[in-house]
Design a protein around this motif. Structure first.
Motif, mmCIF file in Angstrom:
data_model
loop_
_atom_site.group_PDB
_atom_site.id
_atom_site.type_symbol
_atom_site.label_atom_id
_atom_site.label_comp_id
_atom_site.label_asym_id
_atom_site.label_seq_id
_atom_site.Cartn_x
_atom_site.Cartn_y
_atom_site.Cartn_z
ATOM 1 N N VAL A 1 39.120 45.587 39.715
ATOM 2 C CA VAL A 1 38.589 45.577 41.070
ATOM 3 C C VAL A 1 37.650 46.763 41.225
ATOM 4 O O VAL A 1 37.918 47.859 40.724
ATOM 5 N N GLY B 1 36.712 47.319 46.459
ATOM 6 C CA GLY B 1 37.522 46.115 46.563
ATOM 7 C C GLY B 1 36.693 44.864 46.749
ATOM 8 O O GLY B 1 37.236 43.756 46.770
ATOM 9 N N THR C 1 35.743 41.595 42.093
ATOM 10 C CA THR C 1 36.888 41.468 41.209
ATOM 11 C C THR C 1 36.484 40.713 39.946
ATOM 12 O O THR C 1 35.482 39.993 39.936
ATOM 13 N N THR D 1 45.635 37.648 41.651
ATOM 14 C CA THR D 1 44.688 38.260 42.575
ATOM 15 C C THR D 1 44.875 39.767 42.563
ATOM 16 O O THR D 1 45.982 40.250 42.786
ATOM 17 N N SER E 1 43.801 43.492 44.154
ATOM 18 C CA SER E 1 43.280 44.090 45.383
ATOM 19 C C SER E 1 43.630 45.567 45.371
ATOM 20 O O SER E 1 44.393 46.035 44.526
ATOM 21 N N ARG E 2 43.057 46.297 46.317
ATOM 22 C CA ARG E 2 43.341 47.722 46.390
ATOM 23 C C ARG E 2 43.329 48.188 47.834
ATOM 24 O O ARG E 2 42.666 47.599 48.688
#
Length: 128
Positions: A51, A55, A58, A69, A71-72
């Motif tokens: 990522v 964000g 990706t 998936t 995410s951050r």
């Protein structure tokens, strides 16, 4: 001293879900990409997902695309990996990586160059 601590691994049946978390301490990584790798017994460590610093971008390995998936949350200095529809071949130790670099070349497409910081790993086991 930089530390990455993963959590969320465990034993799950085929088709189940897990959510991995990786909390960074010692410095913020808000200006760099982060990623997840995994290593199964007897195999080399392989890329799973990455990522961008915001964000907004990706990148996934083909083997997990559509199921995982990444995410951050930069306010929490944390990166996540939501894993759905797990398969036995997803069984591995999962490692968080920080301070990496995401980019794109016309020759090889999107890439993630891992940074120097690694977590200790969290075990994910998917039973058939």
């Amino acid at each position: 001293q930089v530390q990455l601590v993963e959590s969320g691994g465990g034993l799950v049946q085929t088709g189940g879900s897990l959510r991995l978390s990786c909390v960074a301490s010692g410095r913020a990584f808000t200006n760099s990409a982060m990623g997840w790798f995994r290593q199964a017994p007897g195999k080399e460590r392989e890329f799973v997902a990455a990522v961008s610093w915001s964000g907004g971008s990706t990148y996934y390995a083909d083997s997990v695309k559509g199921r995982f998936t990444i995410s951050r949350n930069n306010a929490k200095n944390t990166v996540y990996l939501q894993m759905n529809n797990l398969k036995p071949e997803d069984t591995a130790v999962y490692y968080c990586n920080a301070d990496g670099r995401m980019g794109f070349t016309t020759y090889s497409g999107t890439y993630y160059a891992p940074g120097p910081y690694w977590g200790q790993g969290t075990q994910v086991t998917v039973s058939s």
